[in-house]
Enzyme design. Structure first.
Site, PDB file in Angstrom:
ATOM      1  N   HIS A   1      -3.622  -4.556  -0.138  1.00  0.00           N
ATOM      2  CA  HIS A   1      -3.714  -5.253   0.850  1.00  0.00           C
ATOM      3  C   HIS A   1      -3.508  -6.118   1.036  1.00  0.00           C
ATOM      4  CE1 HIS A   1      -3.370  -1.327   3.729  1.00  0.00           C
ATOM      5  NE2 HIS A   1      -4.959  -1.123   3.019  1.00  0.00           N
TER       6      HIS A   1
ATOM      7  N   CYS B   1       1.076  -1.282  -0.408  1.00  0.00           N
ATOM      8  CA  CYS B   1      -0.032   0.039  -0.142  1.00  0.00           C
ATOM      9  C   CYS B   1       0.649   0.873  -0.146  1.00  0.00           C
ATOM     10  CB  CYS B   1      -1.209  -0.213   1.412  1.00  0.00           C
ATOM     11  SG  CYS B   1      -2.014   1.429   0.894  1.00  0.00           S
TER      12      CYS B   1
ATOM     13  N   GLU C   1      -2.800  -8.408   2.889  1.00  0.00           N
ATOM     14  CA  GLU C   1      -3.120  -8.844   4.222  1.00  0.00           C
ATOM     15  C   GLU C   1      -4.544  -9.236   4.618  1.00  0.00           C
ATOM     16  OE1 GLU C   1      -1.381  -5.962   3.580  1.00  0.00           O
ATOM     17  OE2 GLU C   1      -2.907  -4.365   4.829  1.00  0.00           O
TER      18      GLU C   1
END
Lengths: 252, 195
Positions: free
Chosen positions: B177, B77, B179
């Site tokens: 993102h 990001c 994650e």
């Protein structure tokens, strides 16, 4: 292509989900982590946790909950409910919340939105706005869990919130909430046209067609609901298949 | 394997640490130059605002250290945008590891800013995306973007194509993102750990 988002909302109190969630095969429907993981597996795009704890342990239990959810969950989630200070927001973000929503505190002191956006970035600051329709004034903004009419115009407040740095507006129609008659298309469309940030529509979802309507006719970026998901009346996957058939981009 | 997650007060790093732990890793959150140099893999997360992130990196000397690293490095990001030369966000001068300039999405009626939500990836050209295809979605939240260039290894559209992922030598970075992108994001993290 960017997809429209489907967001189940979980009410939590003292670290437990409330509002009688009924889910087959879920041993403990009061466990927010288990419920969140279940929604993620079914295809929810995000989750919202609304904390209704009113004790002075509120902050500690909410931070612990956020940490437990973030450890397990691999999709984004927003936390809201009585959050009022920069320190509250920092504690939640540092423990793994992706976004924090503020409501009454922002209306009480709108500069809070500017401060939070500057400090943490607009992308994680959601302003939740609760609106109710009145004759002849139109849609007005309520605070304190919907008990107090601020007399402020809903479109004007949402526009101000976005200009101050909110990265998303979570718009709940109190006039529609609990009715299962559909989202408030007029105010959702008006807010969506008035602001340049994404708008999450909330309040009134009762059928799959209601989601089609709010995406096609009110330009919502996401649709939020609680009871229809919790009671298994509509499965997230079947809802998304319905939306795709209606030509609405969704993640399946 | 030692994984260093770079700590520069760059917002929500906890989600990145948890995602690595779910993969059985034990990442270290650190700003210590020795620990960073020694690690087998580096993850450079980031959220928030570009100019203040750069101030923090400079204060810790990381602006000098990071470009010298040679092990596999993954920016996420804002951690991707900071690898460019410049950002329109508060006119920030960035690390300059990659040659792109970060721009703000134009305000268009049907395209809200931030670009927030799940989007597909196109023109995947890296082992980072092994096993992924056109129907796989990842989660984005950003108001600024890197244009497409020679360094682009995946694109997304909003509405025009932009860099969803970039690479130069050992420096990989993703705008989304990873994650928070469900099983697809987990797969990308696993692919990175195998580099």
């Amino acid at each position: 292509m960017l997809t429209k988002r489907i967001i189940p909302c979980l009410d939590v109190k003292d670290g437990r989900t409330v509002k009688g969630v009924r889910f087959e095969g879920l041993r403990d429907a009061g466990d927010p982590v288990a419920l969140a993981a279940r929604y993620a597996r079914e295809g929810a795009d995000e989750l919202v946790f609304l904390d209704i704890t009113a004790t002075n342990q509120k902050r500690a239990t909410l931070v612990a909950l956020v940490r437990d959810v973030a450890r397990e969950l691999d999709i984004p989630f927003t936390v809201g409910g009585g959050i009022g200070t920069v320190a509250d927001v920092e504690a939640l973000l540092m423990n793994g919340a992706d976004k924090v929503s503020i409501n009454s505190a922002a209306l009480h002191r709108p500069e809070l939105i500017d401060e939070l956006a500057r400090r943490f970035g607009s992308q994680c600051i959601v302003v939740a706005a609760d609106a109710r329709f009145h004759e002849p004034e139109g849609w007005q903004i309520y605070t304190r869990a919907g008990t107090h009419n601020t007399g402020r115009d809903a479109v004007q407040w949402c526009r101000e919130a976005a200009e101050r740095g909110a990265g998303e507006i979570l718009l709940t129609s109190m006039s529609n909430d609990g009715t299962k008659d559909g989202f408030a298309l007029d105010i959702t469309g008006a807010v969506s046209r008035a602001v340049s940030v994404p708008v999450v529509a909330s309040g009134g979802a009762g059928s799959k067609q209601h989601f089609t309507d709010v995406f096609q006719n009110a330009h919502a970026d996401a649709g939020l609901a609680a009871s229809i998901f919790h009671f298994g009346e509509i499965g997230i996957r079947e809802l998304k298949e319905h939306l795709r058939q209606d030509g609405i981009p969704v993640r399946l | 394997m030692e994984i260093a997650v770079i700590d520069y007060k760059g917002g929500n790093v906890q989600s990145v640490l948890f995602a690595l732990e779910r993969l059985g890793c034990r990442p270290t959150l650190t700003a210590d130059p020795e620990a960073i140099r020694r690690a087998d893999k580096i993850i450079f997360p980031g959220e928030g605002e570009a100019a203040s992130a750069m101030r923090e990196l400079r204060a810790q000397g990381l602006d000098v250290l990071l470009p010298t690293l040679t092990q596999p490095f993954l920016g996420v990001c804002l951690g991707m945008q900071l690898l460019g030369t410049h950002s329109e966000e508060n006119d920030a001068t960035m690390l300059g590891i990659l040659p792109f300039e970060v721009k703000r999405f134009p305000a268009l009626p049907e395209y809200k800013v931030p670009h927030m939500g799940w989007n597909t990836l196109q023109r995947l050209r890296s082992p980072l995306f092994a096993g992924l295809g056109a129907e796989d979605y990842v989660y984005f939240v950003h108001s600024y973007y890197a244009p497409v260039g020679d360094y682009t290894i995946a694109e997304a559209k909003y509405p025009a194509p932009f860099s969803a992922a970039v690479q130069h030598k050992n420096f990989y970075a993703v705008q989304f993102h990873t994650e928070k992108s469900g099983p697809v994001g987990t797969r990308i993290l696993e692919n990175f750990l195998k580099l």
